[in-house]
Every structure is written in structure tokens, then in C-alpha cells.
Design an enzyme around this catalytic site. Structure first.
Site, mmCIF file in Angstrom:
data_model
loop_
_atom_site.group_PDB
_atom_site.id
_atom_site.type_symbol
_atom_site.label_atom_id
_atom_site.label_comp_id
_atom_site.label_asym_id
_atom_site.label_seq_id
_atom_site.Cartn_x
_atom_site.Cartn_y
_atom_site.Cartn_z
ATOM 1 N N ASN A 23 0.881 -1.181 0.000
ATOM 2 C CA ASN A 23 0.000 0.000 0.000
ATOM 3 C C ASN A 23 0.911 1.221 0.000
ATOM 4 O O ASN A 23 2.120 1.088 0.215
ATOM 5 C CB ASN A 23 -0.931 -0.033 1.223
ATOM 6 C CG ASN A 23 -0.154 -0.026 2.524
ATOM 7 O OD1 ASN A 23 0.615 0.890 2.786
ATOM 8 N ND2 ASN A 23 -0.319 -1.083 3.293
ATOM 9 N N GLY A 31 -2.471 -9.676 3.625
ATOM 10 C CA GLY A 31 -2.241 -10.383 2.344
ATOM 11 C C GLY A 31 -0.777 -10.706 2.087
ATOM 12 O O GLY A 31 -0.022 -11.047 3.001
ATOM 13 N N ASP A 33 1.543 -8.710 1.324
ATOM 14 C CA ASP A 33 2.396 -7.697 1.988
ATOM 15 C C ASP A 33 2.798 -8.195 3.381
ATOM 16 O O ASP A 33 3.976 -8.229 3.748
ATOM 17 C CB ASP A 33 1.567 -6.402 2.097
ATOM 18 C CG ASP A 33 2.424 -5.178 2.415
ATOM 19 O OD1 ASP A 33 1.855 -4.093 2.583
ATOM 20 O OD2 ASP A 33 3.662 -5.326 2.501
ATOM 21 N N SER A 116 -3.265 -6.577 -6.782
ATOM 22 C CA SER A 116 -4.584 -5.945 -6.623
ATOM 23 C C SER A 116 -5.756 -6.918 -6.606
ATOM 24 O O SER A 116 -6.911 -6.465 -6.536
ATOM 25 C CB SER A 116 -4.839 -4.912 -7.749
ATOM 26 O OG SER A 116 -4.129 -3.723 -7.469
ATOM 27 N N THR A 117 -5.516 -8.209 -6.670
ATOM 28 C CA THR A 117 -6.647 -9.151 -6.765
ATOM 29 C C THR A 117 -7.109 -9.641 -5.399
ATOM 30 O O THR A 117 -7.965 -10.518 -5.311
ATOM 31 C CB THR A 117 -6.262 -10.384 -7.617
ATOM 32 O OG1 THR A 117 -5.166 -11.048 -6.983
ATOM 33 C CG2 THR A 117 -5.887 -9.979 -9.023
ATOM 34 N N GLY A 118 -6.560 -9.102 -4.351
ATOM 35 C CA GLY A 118 -7.004 -9.483 -2.996
ATOM 36 C C GLY A 118 -7.788 -8.348 -2.375
ATOM 37 O O GLY A 118 -8.887 -7.992 -2.835
HETATM 38 N N1 APR Z 1 2.095 -15.767 -2.028
HETATM 39 C C1 APR Z 1 1.563 -15.451 -3.232
HETATM 40 N N2 APR Z 1 0.410 -14.775 -3.396
HETATM 41 C C2 APR Z 1 -0.244 -14.417 -2.276
HETATM 42 C C3 APR Z 1 0.247 -14.695 -0.963
HETATM 43 C C4 APR Z 1 1.469 -15.412 -0.886
HETATM 44 N N3 APR Z 1 2.017 -15.724 0.294
HETATM 45 N N4 APR Z 1 -0.646 -14.195 -0.068
HETATM 46 C C5 APR Z 1 -1.644 -13.635 -0.778
HETATM 47 N N5 APR Z 1 -1.402 -13.782 -2.101
HETATM 48 C C6 APR Z 1 -2.223 -13.320 -3.221
HETATM 49 C C7 APR Z 1 -3.677 -13.157 -2.962
HETATM 50 O O1 APR Z 1 -4.355 -14.415 -3.059
HETATM 51 C C8 APR Z 1 -4.060 -12.222 -4.096
HETATM 52 O O2 APR Z 1 -4.361 -12.986 -5.254
HETATM 53 O O3 APR Z 1 -1.762 -12.043 -3.610
HETATM 54 C C9 APR Z 1 -2.784 -11.412 -4.359
HETATM 55 C C10 APR Z 1 -2.877 -9.958 -3.942
HETATM 56 O O4 APR Z 1 -3.670 -9.851 -2.775
HETATM 57 P P1 APR Z 1 -3.305 -8.816 -1.577
HETATM 58 O O5 APR Z 1 -2.135 -9.297 -0.867
HETATM 59 O O6 APR Z 1 -4.561 -8.590 -0.815
HETATM 60 O O7 APR Z 1 -2.872 -7.455 -2.321
HETATM 61 P P2 APR Z 1 -3.775 -6.374 -3.059
HETATM 62 O O8 APR Z 1 -5.065 -6.934 -3.542
HETATM 63 O O9 APR Z 1 -2.864 -5.762 -4.062
HETATM 64 O O10 APR Z 1 -4.122 -5.327 -1.914
HETATM 65 C C11 APR Z 1 -3.062 -4.585 -1.374
HETATM 66 O O11 APR Z 1 -3.560 -5.355 0.816
HETATM 67 O O12 APR Z 1 -2.116 -6.522 2.120
HETATM 68 C C12 APR Z 1 -2.623 -5.278 1.891
HETATM 69 O O13 APR Z 1 -0.862 -3.781 2.526
HETATM 70 C C13 APR Z 1 -1.564 -4.331 1.410
HETATM 71 O O14 APR Z 1 -3.011 -2.451 1.618
HETATM 72 C C14 APR Z 1 -2.406 -3.323 0.703
HETATM 73 C C15 APR Z 1 -3.461 -4.184 0.036
#
Ligand code: APR
Length: 334
Positions: A23, A31, A33, A116-118
Site C-alpha cells: 500500500n 495479504g 504484503d 490488486s486481486t485481494g
Molecule cells: N504468495 C503469493 N500470493 C499471495 C500470498 C502469498 N504468500 N498471499 C496472498 N497472495 C495473493 C492473494 O491471493 C491475491 O491474489 O496475492 C494477491 C494480492 O492480494 P493482496 O495481498 O490482498 O494485495 P492487493 O489486492 O494488491 O491489496 C493490497 O492489501 O495486504 C494489503 O498492505 C496491502 O493495503 C495493501 C493491500
């Protein structure tokens, strides 16, 4: 294979750099991050505090600390607001900026999550299309091993329509072909005679001796090797070597081996990757397979899926690999 879709935890990827979907504060979160910060240890947060944040679409780099990778590239994807607020452009910019930064740091391999898919809610199928399009463009000009890391299978689906269409195609041929072959061989066979020893001998060849090629076919096969046919087809299609192996998602080193050795024996996925790149017909594909010592088999879902795409005239190797991945099959390429 310069672009691979793999199912893994990105913190386990032993590559030159992984990408973090962060972020704007770059001070950690949930997630991927959160997972990256936990695995890297507290020094990562210390390093991020010196970066002064990050705008969506931009990217910044730190060391990997306790992670098995040298670097972490932190990028901020777009929050999904319906698709009319430049989300696609911002997401494409994330991938492009990360690839440029990795190249700037002489990285030879990079692993992306589906940015961005989470939490940010970008529809997964659309996000995947953006990622693959930007990575493909990059790989046409650069050599790098790029992994798209899918964390859980349901975070990665091809369209329902395509999935069910391929499933139907597999079900028909998979069952039909086996019974066809068996019934054809049995119907052509002489009526089995029981021997003095009480055993049926003259039907054994139905399963033990596949149809031997004719003398002409055997000689034709010896005339041209796989690599000779490959190079001939590249010329016939008016392609350069690089255009062909990049379109086949094959790395340059493997192509050089094939080019330099007329008797080179590639793997079946490699042969099929070149057949797709050259947009060969089904018959030409079977011919190329035969020159490498393989044949299409309808007892292999992998083969049936490839045949499905060739029959449909769809030679997009990344779409084919997405389908193979969705059916838990190995991917096309080296
Ligand atoms: N390894 C690979 N992919 C992962 C892992 C992992 N350990 N954990 C989660 N993912 C995948 C999720 O399934 C999703 O498909 O990463 C993708 C992105 O999801 P998020 O981590 O939620 O990131 P995003 O959607 O970009 O949102 C970013 O979420 O974690 C917070 O600090 C971050 O505020 C920011 C926001």
C-alpha cells in the site's frame, strides 16, 4: 519457459526478486504484503521506512533480508472501483515498472503475485490478462524468467465457458478414442483361435505391436529430423528464430541447443510449443511430434487440450497455458 504460472507461496520463491503488492505507506499490511514482511524479518520494515512511500503504479526496491530472494520490489496496485477510473492502466504500469526496475538491477528472474486481486478487489481474470499482456511485451525484447505466482487455485480461473467447453472436448475424445481404438483393432482382427495350450495367441498383437510405419514413412522420417523440420517451418512462415522461440515461450539457450544439433531430442511440451508458435495444422503438428519420437495420445488430457486449441485455430500460447494450468496439467514450453 520465460513466463511460468506457478502455484506457490511467493515468500518461498528462490528468484532474484519477488514483487510485493503493498500500500502507499510501504509500512506493511495484510495479504501478500504481510506474508513478505513476516518472512523477511524486521529489517525489511526498517528499509521501507526510508523509502518515503510509493504512488499507485510506481515501484521501489529493497533487499530481501531473510527471504530466499535478493530483492523485494514493492509496488502499489490500483483499488478496483468498477474499471472506469484508470485501474487497468495503473495495474499495467505496476508490472511494467517492476520489470524495468528488476532489469535495472540485473535480475534474471522475478516472481509476481496477482497484484490488486485481494484486498484491492481487482477481478482476477481481468488482472491476469493485464499481467500476461505486459509480461509478454517485455519478454519480446528482454530475457528474464518471469513467474506469476498463484497462491490458491480458486484465485485463478479461466472463464467458465472455456473451462466447460474444454472439459466436454476431453470427455468426448478421452472416452471415445480409447473404445474406438480397441473396437477398431478387435473388429479388424481375425477371429481369435484357441491354441492347443488353451490360450488365445493371435490377438496379442492388438495391444503389443502398434501399427508399424510403412517403409516409405520410415524413410521419410529419417530424411528430416525434428530440428530440421523446425528450421524449415520457421523459414516457410517467414519468421525469425527469435520471433519463433519467443512466441513459443522457449528460452534462447534451449533454442540454440536445438538449432545446433540436428539430432536434438526435445521434450513433448517443447515440440508442441513450437507447433503452436508456428501455428501448424493438426496434421503438421502430428508430423512434427513424430519427428521427435512422440505422437498425440488421447489418453493424455494435455494432448487433448492442445488439440482443442489447434482445432479452434487459437494459437495463443499464454491462453493455452492458462487452460493447462486450470486443468492442473504441465505447461507448454521448455
Ligand atoms: N504468495 C503469493 N500470493 C499471495 C500470498 C502469498 N504468500 N498471499 C496472498 N497472495 C495473493 C492473494 O491471493 C491475491 O491474489 O496475492 C494477491 C494480492 O492480494 P493482496 O495481498 O490482498 O494485495 P492487493 O489486492 O494488491 O491489496 C493490497 O492489501 O495486504 C494489503 O498492505 C496491502 O493495503 C495493501 C493491500
Amino acid at each position: 519457459m520465460p513466463l511460468q504460472i506457478v502455484r506457490n507461496d511467493i515468500t518461498k520463491m528462490a528468484v532474484d526478486t519477488i514483487v510485493n503488492a503493498a500500500n502507499p505507506s510501504l509500512l506493511g499490511g495484510g495479504g501478500v504484503d504481510g506474508a513478505i514482511h513476516r518472512a523477511a524479518g524486521p529489517r525489511l520494515l526498517q528499509a521501507c521506512k526510508t523509502l518515503g512511500g510509493c504512488h499507485p503504479g510506481d515501484a521501489k526496491i529493497t533487499r530481501g533480508y531473510n527471504l530466499p530472494c535478493r530483492y523485494v520490489i514493492h509496488t502499489v496496485g490500483p483499488r478496483w472501483k468498477g474499471g472506469r477510473y484508470g485501474e487497468r492502466q495503473t495495474l499495467a504500469c505496476c508490472y511494467r515498472t517492476c520489470l524495468a526496475l528488476a532489469k535495472q538491477h540485473q535480475c534474471q528472474s522475478i516472481a509476481f503475485p496477482l497484484i490488486s486481486t485481494g484486498v484491492y478487489g481487482y477481478p482476477r481474470e481481468q488482472a491476469l490478462q493485464v499481467a500476461i499482456q505486459v509480461i509478454r511485451e517485455f519478454l519480446l525484447e528482454q530475457d528474464m524468467m518471469v513467474y506469476l505466482v498463484v497462491f490458491d487455485r480458486d484465485s485463478y480461473q479461466i472463464s467458465e465457458a472455456l473451462f466447460s467447453d474444454i472439459s466436454q472436448y476431453i470427455d468426448d475424445r478421452y472416452v471415445q478414442e480409447k473404445s474406438d481404438v480397441l473396437s477398431r483393432r478387435v473388429s479388424l482382427a481375425p477371429t481369435p483361435k484357441c491354441g492347443d495350450d488353451g490360450y488365445f495367441h493371435d490377438i496379442a498383437h492388438l495391444w503389443l505391436e502398434p501399427d508399424e510405419p510403412t517403409l516409405e514413412q520410415a524413410l521419410a522420417q529419417m530424411e528430416e529430423s525434428f530440428s530440421q523440420m523446425l528450421l524449415r517451418k520457421i523459414d516457410e512462415k517467414g519468421m525469425t528464430d527469435a520471433q519463433c522461440y519467443k512466441k513459443a515461450n522457449i528460452d534462447r539457450k534451449l533454442f540454440s541447443k536445438i538449432r545446433g544439433n540436428a539430432g536434438y531430442k526435445p521434450s513433448k511440451p517443447t515440440v508442441l510449443a513450437f507447433a503452436i508458435a508456428l501455428e501448424l495444422s493438426l496434421e503438421e503438428t502430428k508430423d512434427m511430434l513424430q519427428k521427435a519420437g512422440f505422437a498425440f495420445s488421447h489418453s493424455s488430457k494435455f494432448d487433448i487440450i492442445i488439440e482443442y486449441f489447434i482445432q479452434k485455430g487459437n494459437y495463443d500460447i499464454f491462453e493455452i497455458n492458462q487452460a493447462l494450468f486450470a486443468f492442473e496439467e504441465s505447461l507448454l514450453g521448455s
